[in-house]
Write a protein that holds these residues in place. Structure first.
Motif, PDB file in Angstrom:
ATOM      1  N   ILE A  18     -24.292  12.068 -28.915  1.00 55.25           N
ATOM      2  CA  ILE A  18     -24.733  13.433 -29.234  1.00 55.25           C
ATOM      3  C   ILE A  18     -24.341  13.783 -30.663  1.00 55.25           C
ATOM      4  O   ILE A  18     -23.170  13.647 -31.051  1.00 55.25           O
ATOM      5  CB  ILE A  18     -24.118  14.441 -28.252  1.00 55.25           C
ATOM      6  N   ALA A  19     -25.314  14.218 -31.456  1.00 64.08           N
ATOM      7  CA  ALA A  19     -25.053  14.678 -32.817  1.00 64.08           C
ATOM      8  C   ALA A  19     -25.153  16.193 -32.846  1.00 64.08           C
ATOM      9  O   ALA A  19     -26.158  16.760 -32.416  1.00 64.08           O
ATOM     10  CB  ALA A  19     -26.047  14.068 -33.800  1.00 64.08           C
ATOM     11  N   LEU A  44     -31.797  16.082 -40.307  1.00 61.63           N
ATOM     12  CA  LEU A  44     -32.750  15.678 -39.271  1.00 61.63           C
ATOM     13  C   LEU A  44     -33.297  14.277 -39.542  1.00 61.63           C
ATOM     14  O   LEU A  44     -33.431  13.464 -38.617  1.00 61.63           O
ATOM     15  CB  LEU A  44     -33.899  16.687 -39.189  1.00 61.63           C
ATOM     16  N   ASP A  45     -33.596  13.983 -40.792  1.00 61.22           N
ATOM     17  CA  ASP A  45     -34.078  12.646 -41.156  1.00 61.22           C
ATOM     18  C   ASP A  45     -33.025  11.586 -40.840  1.00 61.22           C
ATOM     19  O   ASP A  45     -33.342  10.496 -40.346  1.00 61.22           O
ATOM     20  CB  ASP A  45     -34.437  12.593 -42.644  1.00 61.22           C
ATOM     21  N   GLU A  46     -31.772  11.924 -41.106  1.00 65.54           N
ATOM     22  CA  GLU A  46     -30.669  10.994 -40.851  1.00 65.54           C
ATOM     23  C   GLU A  46     -30.526  10.724 -39.355  1.00 65.54           C
ATOM     24  O   GLU A  46     -30.361   9.580 -38.925  1.00 65.54           O
ATOM     25  CB  GLU A  46     -29.383  11.603 -41.413  1.00 65.54           C
ATOM     26  N   VAL A  47     -30.591  11.773 -38.562  1.00 67.39           N
ATOM     27  CA  VAL A  47     -30.460  11.627 -37.110  1.00 67.39           C
ATOM     28  C   VAL A  47     -31.648  10.866 -36.527  1.00 67.39           C
ATOM     29  O   VAL A  47     -31.489  10.017 -35.642  1.00 67.39           O
ATOM     30  CB  VAL A  47     -30.323  13.015 -36.451  1.00 67.39           C
ATOM     31  N   ALA A  48     -32.843  11.146 -37.024  1.00 67.83           N
ATOM     32  CA  ALA A  48     -34.050  10.480 -36.511  1.00 67.83           C
ATOM     33  C   ALA A  48     -33.951   8.971 -36.672  1.00 67.83           C
ATOM     34  O   ALA A  48     -34.492   8.221 -35.845  1.00 67.83           O
ATOM     35  CB  ALA A  48     -35.283  11.018 -37.229  1.00 67.83           C
ATOM     36  N   ALA A  49     -33.277   8.536 -37.716  1.00 66.81           N
ATOM     37  CA  ALA A  49     -33.167   7.100 -38.009  1.00 66.81           C
ATOM     38  C   ALA A  49     -31.961   6.454 -37.328  1.00 66.81           C
ATOM     39  O   ALA A  49     -31.730   5.259 -37.523  1.00 66.81           O
ATOM     40  CB  ALA A  49     -33.085   6.895 -39.516  1.00 66.81           C
ATOM     41  N   ASP A  50     -31.222   7.214 -36.539  1.00 62.32           N
ATOM     42  CA  ASP A  50     -30.004   6.707 -35.913  1.00 62.32           C
ATOM     43  C   ASP A  50     -30.266   6.395 -34.442  1.00 62.32           C
ATOM     44  O   ASP A  50     -30.314   7.302 -33.607  1.00 62.32           O
ATOM     45  CB  ASP A  50     -28.885   7.741 -36.037  1.00 62.32           C
ATOM     46  N   PRO A  51     -30.435   5.127 -34.079  1.00 61.03           N
ATOM     47  CA  PRO A  51     -30.768   4.774 -32.691  1.00 61.03           C
ATOM     48  C   PRO A  51     -29.638   5.052 -31.707  1.00 61.03           C
ATOM     49  O   PRO A  51     -29.861   5.073 -30.492  1.00 61.03           O
ATOM     50  CB  PRO A  51     -31.074   3.277 -32.773  1.00 61.03           C
ATOM     51  N   ALA A  52     -28.429   5.268 -32.200  1.00 67.05           N
ATOM     52  CA  ALA A  52     -27.294   5.539 -31.309  1.00 67.05           C
ATOM     53  C   ALA A  52     -27.296   6.972 -30.792  1.00 67.05           C
ATOM     54  O   ALA A  52     -26.620   7.285 -29.813  1.00 67.05           O
ATOM     55  CB  ALA A  52     -25.984   5.258 -32.037  1.00 67.05           C
ATOM     56  N   ILE A  53     -28.058   7.858 -31.436  1.00 72.82           N
ATOM     57  CA  ILE A  53     -28.067   9.269 -31.058  1.00 72.82           C
ATOM     58  C   ILE A  53     -29.203   9.543 -30.067  1.00 72.82           C
ATOM     59  O   ILE A  53     -30.358   9.212 -30.321  1.00 72.82           O
ATOM     60  CB  ILE A  53     -28.214  10.172 -32.301  1.00 72.82           C
ATOM     61  N   ALA A 101     -40.375  18.755 -38.169  1.00 76.53           N
ATOM     62  CA  ALA A 101     -39.452  17.624 -38.040  1.00 76.53           C
ATOM     63  C   ALA A 101     -38.665  17.714 -36.737  1.00 76.53           C
ATOM     64  O   ALA A 101     -38.367  16.694 -36.109  1.00 76.53           O
ATOM     65  CB  ALA A 101     -38.506  17.572 -39.236  1.00 76.53           C
ATOM     66  N   ILE A 102     -38.317  18.922 -36.317  1.00 79.87           N
ATOM     67  CA  ILE A 102     -37.603  19.101 -35.053  1.00 79.87           C
ATOM     68  C   ILE A 102     -38.471  18.664 -33.889  1.00 79.87           C
ATOM     69  O   ILE A 102     -38.027  17.953 -32.983  1.00 79.87           O
ATOM     70  CB  ILE A 102     -37.156  20.572 -34.890  1.00 79.87           C
ATOM     71  N   VAL A 103     -39.728  19.068 -33.904  1.00 85.72           N
ATOM     72  CA  VAL A 103     -40.654  18.677 -32.838  1.00 85.72           C
ATOM     73  C   VAL A 103     -40.878  17.168 -32.849  1.00 85.72           C
ATOM     74  O   VAL A 103     -40.947  16.519 -31.797  1.00 85.72           O
ATOM     75  CB  VAL A 103     -41.988  19.425 -32.984  1.00 85.72           C
ATOM     76  N   ALA A 104     -40.984  16.586 -34.038  1.00 87.33           N
ATOM     77  CA  ALA A 104     -41.252  15.149 -34.156  1.00 87.33           C
ATOM     78  C   ALA A 104     -40.012  14.293 -33.956  1.00 87.33           C
ATOM     79  O   ALA A 104     -40.133  13.075 -33.778  1.00 87.33           O
ATOM     80  CB  ALA A 104     -41.855  14.851 -35.538  1.00 87.33           C
ATOM     81  N   LEU A 105     -38.833  14.895 -33.981  1.00 94.41           N
ATOM     82  CA  LEU A 105     -37.599  14.127 -33.818  1.00 94.41           C
ATOM     83  C   LEU A 105     -37.630  13.361 -32.498  1.00 94.41           C
ATOM     84  O   LEU A 105     -38.006  13.919 -31.464  1.00 94.41           O
ATOM     85  CB  LEU A 105     -36.398  15.078 -33.845  1.00 94.41           C
ATOM     86  N   PRO A 106     -37.252  12.081 -32.498  1.00 96.61           N
ATOM     87  CA  PRO A 106     -37.281  11.323 -31.231  1.00 96.61           C
ATOM     88  C   PRO A 106     -36.367  11.899 -30.168  1.00 96.61           C
ATOM     89  O   PRO A 106     -36.655  11.821 -28.979  1.00 96.61           O
ATOM     90  CB  PRO A 106     -36.807   9.923 -31.656  1.00 96.61           C
ATOM     91  N   GLN A 107     -35.265  12.519 -30.594  1.00 94.18           N
ATOM     92  CA  GLN A 107     -34.284  13.048 -29.650  1.00 94.18           C
ATOM     93  C   GLN A 107     -34.562  14.519 -29.334  1.00 94.18           C
ATOM     94  O   GLN A 107     -34.999  15.284 -30.203  1.00 94.18           O
ATOM     95  CB  GLN A 107     -32.867  12.931 -30.234  1.00 94.18           C
ATOM     96  N   PRO A 108     -34.276  14.937 -28.095  1.00 93.69           N
ATOM     97  CA  PRO A 108     -34.333  16.366 -27.773  1.00 93.69           C
ATOM     98  C   PRO A 108     -33.328  17.153 -28.608  1.00 93.69           C
ATOM     99  O   PRO A 108     -32.236  16.658 -28.900  1.00 93.69           O
ATOM    100  CB  PRO A 108     -33.967  16.414 -26.287  1.00 93.69           C
ATOM    101  N   VAL A 109     -33.704  18.371 -28.979  1.00 87.47           N
ATOM    102  CA  VAL A 109     -32.847  19.245 -29.787  1.00 87.47           C
ATOM    103  C   VAL A 109     -32.537  20.500 -28.981  1.00 87.47           C
ATOM    104  O   VAL A 109     -33.447  21.188 -28.511  1.00 87.47           O
ATOM    105  CB  VAL A 109     -33.518  19.625 -31.119  1.00 87.47           C
TER     106      VAL A 109
END
Length: 267
Positions: A18-19, A44-53, A101-109
């Motif tokens: 969790i970030a 958001l760009d940093e988190v999107a690229a982080d597969p651990a999150i 970017a929030i909507v497109a983020l792979p992770q739920p926000v």
């Protein structure tokens, strides 16, 4: 991370998968200045690229979640030759990019909301996939009160609330309580202030405990199918289910269920 003076505008705190992204401009009620939007976009760009999150929590320091755009910054731009037109366009474009970017983020926000969430701050809450609010929080798209209709916040608001309810808020500039925001569908639930962090963390933990690839597939499909006619949505989501079924971790999850054991999923 973008800084303003010596202050980091968005602080990232990781806890396992969790970030937590923390808006850190409390003296300005976390207003979305150009610098704040840039810092949030970079985070958001940093988190999107982080597969651990697997989950993102968006929170804020101080007595407000976010009071919208920085009106002092916008007013200063009026001194330019074009009356500020170029700066205003740049600001609203940057804001729209953050929301998308929030909507497109792979992770739920998950938005964790305390205090005020007004205008573009209310837009930020509406844009997040989920929201937990302190029961003392207040929400509004109040730009109309100063002669500036909240047209860009309207995009997120009208996609979350019943049409007439959204239009009423936009045209009256009225504030609503956290309980009313729950009734309207703007937030998932309102909890006592002292329980806000715990409730948000519990929701984040529940989502983070699911298979990350399935949640990523599901979030993308959720927003894409909303824009489709019914038959097209079913055809599209059927193909998404096929994609999901063919994932090896999904095969492991189904096998574990049938064998009455915990799935051996990557951590």
């Amino acid at each position: 991370m973008t800084t303003e003076g010596k202050m980091t505008l968005v602080i990232r705190e990781d806890r396992g998968a969790i970030a937590r992204l923390v808006l850190n401009r409390p003296d300005k009620l976390n207003a979305l200045s150009k610098a704040m939007l840039g810092a949030l976009q970079a985070s958001l760009d940093e988190v999107a690229a982080d597969p651990a999150i697997r989950v993102v929590v968006l929170s804020a320091l101080g007595r407000a979640f976010c009071a919208g755009h920085d009106l002092a910054e916008m007013t200063a731009a009026r001194a330019e030759d074009d009356g500020g037109a170029a700066r205003f366009e740049e600001l609203f474009t940057a804001c729209a990019e953050v929301m998308q970017a929030i909507v497109a983020l792979p992770q739920p926000v998950i938005a964790e909301v305390q205090g005020l969430a007004t205008a573009a701050g209310c837009q930020l809450v509406a844009t997040c996939d989920l929201a937990i609010a302190a029961d003392t929080a207040r929400f509004g798209v109040n730009g109309v009160n100063i002669g500036l209709f909240c047209s860009t916040p309207m995009v997120a608001l009208s996609r979350n609330l019943p049409r007439k309810k959204a239009f009423e808020l936009l045209t009256t500039g009225a504030f609503v309580s956290a309980d009313r925001a729950v009734d309207l569908g703007l937030v998932n639930r309102a909890v006592p202030d002292a329980e806000l962090r715990r409730e948000t963390d519990e929701l984040a933990d529940a989502i983070a405990g699911k298979l990350g690839s399935a949640v990523r597939i599901g979030k993308r499909a959720f927003y894409e199918q909303l824009e489709m006619p019914l038959a097209q949505a079913y055809a599209f989501t059927g193909q998404v289910m096929v994609e999901n079924m063919l994932h090896p971790d999904t095969a492991e999850g189904i096998g574990a269920f049938l064998e009455k054991r915990k799935p051996d999923w990557p951590q």
